[in-house]
Scaffold this motif. Structure first.
Motif, mmCIF file in Angstrom:
data_model
loop_
_atom_site.group_PDB
_atom_site.id
_atom_site.type_symbol
_atom_site.label_atom_id
_atom_site.label_comp_id
_atom_site.label_asym_id
_atom_site.label_seq_id
_atom_site.Cartn_x
_atom_site.Cartn_y
_atom_site.Cartn_z
ATOM 1 N N VAL A 136 28.780 116.543 148.999
ATOM 2 C CA VAL A 136 29.648 115.740 148.135
ATOM 3 C C VAL A 136 30.639 114.954 148.972
ATOM 4 O O VAL A 136 30.887 113.771 148.720
ATOM 5 N N LEU A 137 31.215 115.592 149.986
ATOM 6 C CA LEU A 137 32.189 114.891 150.829
ATOM 7 C C LEU A 137 31.548 113.744 151.603
ATOM 8 O O LEU A 137 32.169 112.710 151.817
ATOM 9 N N VAL A 138 30.304 113.903 152.017
ATOM 10 C CA VAL A 138 29.615 112.828 152.734
ATOM 11 C C VAL A 138 29.234 111.703 151.773
ATOM 12 O O VAL A 138 29.340 110.523 152.106
ATOM 13 N N ALA A 139 28.811 112.053 150.569
ATOM 14 C CA ALA A 139 28.339 111.039 149.618
ATOM 15 C C ALA A 139 29.477 110.327 148.899
ATOM 16 O O ALA A 139 29.276 109.226 148.380
ATOM 17 N N LEU A 140 30.653 110.925 148.854
ATOM 18 C CA LEU A 140 31.765 110.361 148.079
ATOM 19 C C LEU A 140 32.140 108.932 148.496
ATOM 20 O O LEU A 140 32.299 108.076 147.620
ATOM 21 N N PRO A 141 32.285 108.601 149.772
ATOM 22 C CA PRO A 141 32.612 107.198 150.115
ATOM 23 C C PRO A 141 31.544 106.206 149.646
ATOM 24 O O PRO A 141 31.874 105.102 149.214
ATOM 25 N N PHE A 142 30.275 106.610 149.714
ATOM 26 C CA PHE A 142 29.216 105.711 149.261
ATOM 27 C C PHE A 142 29.275 105.508 147.748
ATOM 28 O O PHE A 142 29.079 104.394 147.255
ATOM 29 N N ILE A 143 29.542 106.569 147.027
ATOM 30 C CA ILE A 143 29.642 106.469 145.566
ATOM 31 C C ILE A 143 30.810 105.574 145.172
ATOM 32 O O ILE A 143 30.689 104.726 144.288
ATOM 33 N N VAL A 144 31.946 105.740 145.846
ATOM 34 C CA VAL A 144 33.120 104.911 145.549
ATOM 35 C C VAL A 144 32.826 103.448 145.859
ATOM 36 O O VAL A 144 33.177 102.551 145.090
ATOM 37 N N ALA A 145 32.156 103.187 146.976
ATOM 38 C CA ALA A 145 31.826 101.805 147.340
ATOM 39 C C ALA A 145 30.890 101.165 146.305
ATOM 40 O O ALA A 145 31.067 100.004 145.928
ATOM 41 N N LEU A 193 30.571 102.047 143.107
ATOM 42 C CA LEU A 193 31.317 101.830 141.869
ATOM 43 C C LEU A 193 32.224 100.610 141.966
ATOM 44 O O LEU A 193 32.318 99.828 141.013
ATOM 45 N N LEU A 194 32.888 100.434 143.103
ATOM 46 C CA LEU A 194 33.742 99.254 143.262
ATOM 47 C C LEU A 194 32.920 97.970 143.242
ATOM 48 O O LEU A 194 33.353 96.966 142.669
ATOM 49 N N ALA A 195 31.741 98.000 143.846
ATOM 50 C CA ALA A 195 30.886 96.810 143.829
ATOM 51 C C ALA A 195 30.425 96.488 142.408
ATOM 52 O O ALA A 195 30.380 95.323 142.014
ATOM 53 N N VAL A 196 30.104 97.523 141.641
ATOM 54 C CA VAL A 196 29.659 97.294 140.262
ATOM 55 C C VAL A 196 30.807 96.780 139.407
ATOM 56 O O VAL A 196 30.642 95.837 138.620
ATOM 57 N N LEU A 197 31.978 97.384 139.556
ATOM 58 C CA LEU A 197 33.116 96.964 138.739
ATOM 59 C C LEU A 197 33.602 95.566 139.102
ATOM 60 O O LEU A 197 34.028 94.815 138.241
ATOM 61 N N ASN A 198 33.560 95.194 140.367
ATOM 62 C CA ASN A 198 34.001 93.862 140.780
ATOM 63 C C ASN A 198 32.900 92.828 140.620
ATOM 64 O O ASN A 198 33.140 91.647 140.773
ATOM 65 N N GLY A 199 31.696 93.273 140.323
ATOM 66 C CA GLY A 199 30.591 92.334 140.120
ATOM 67 C C GLY A 199 30.782 91.474 138.889
ATOM 68 O O GLY A 199 30.278 90.365 138.814
#
Length: 141
Positions: free
Chosen positions: A57-66, A68-74
């Motif tokens: 989870v700690l390794v995947a968390l930055p990728f998930i956040v990135a 989500l930010l790309a989807v929301l700012n899309g």
């Protein structure tokens, strides 16, 4: 009611009874210096299944956040794809309803107001004098 008798058993020295018996053996003790000089055993790190899950989870968390930010700012990028945008500055006393009637007299003003609110990400229907609004591409000539 019963009474219990407690008997004390003492350790006795067998040599006092039989002098020919050998002396009791005591465990051999190593000197303290030899204990300090011995290197500590090296062990491998073992991760439990719960530890693996936390690490994943700690390794995947930055990728998930990135992502989500790309989807929301899309959505901002999609609203900006129309080429040139037309903006309008709100004058004193002007409302979204009057602005909607001015830019699209043939359309339902409620639909135009909803589109203006959606394109500009407004919280409500109130605008202030001097505020710049982007007009929806469907109502631009």
């Amino acid at each position: 009611m019963s009474t219990a008798t407690v008997t004390t058993i003492r350790a006795i020295d067998i040599r006092a009874i039989d002098p020919s018996s050998p002396a009791p053996r005591t465990p051999a003790r190593r000197p303290a210096a030899s204990l300090a000089a011995a290197p500590a055993p090296r062990t491998r790190l073992r991760i439990t299944p719960r530890g693996r899950a936390v690490l994943s989870v700690l390794v995947a968390l930055p990728f998930i956040v990135a992502i989500l930010l790309a989807v929301l700012n899309g959505g901002v990028a999609a609203a900006d794809q129309g080429g040139s945008t037309v903006t309008v500055t709100v004058s004193a006393g002007q409302t979204l309803w009057s602005l909607a009637e001015a830019i699209a007299p043939e359309a339902n003003p409620a639909d135009v107001v909803a589109d203006i609110v959606a394109v500009n990400a407004l919280d409500g229907g109130a605008v202030q004098a001097g505020q710049t609004l982007v007009l929806p591409a469907a109502y631009v000539d």
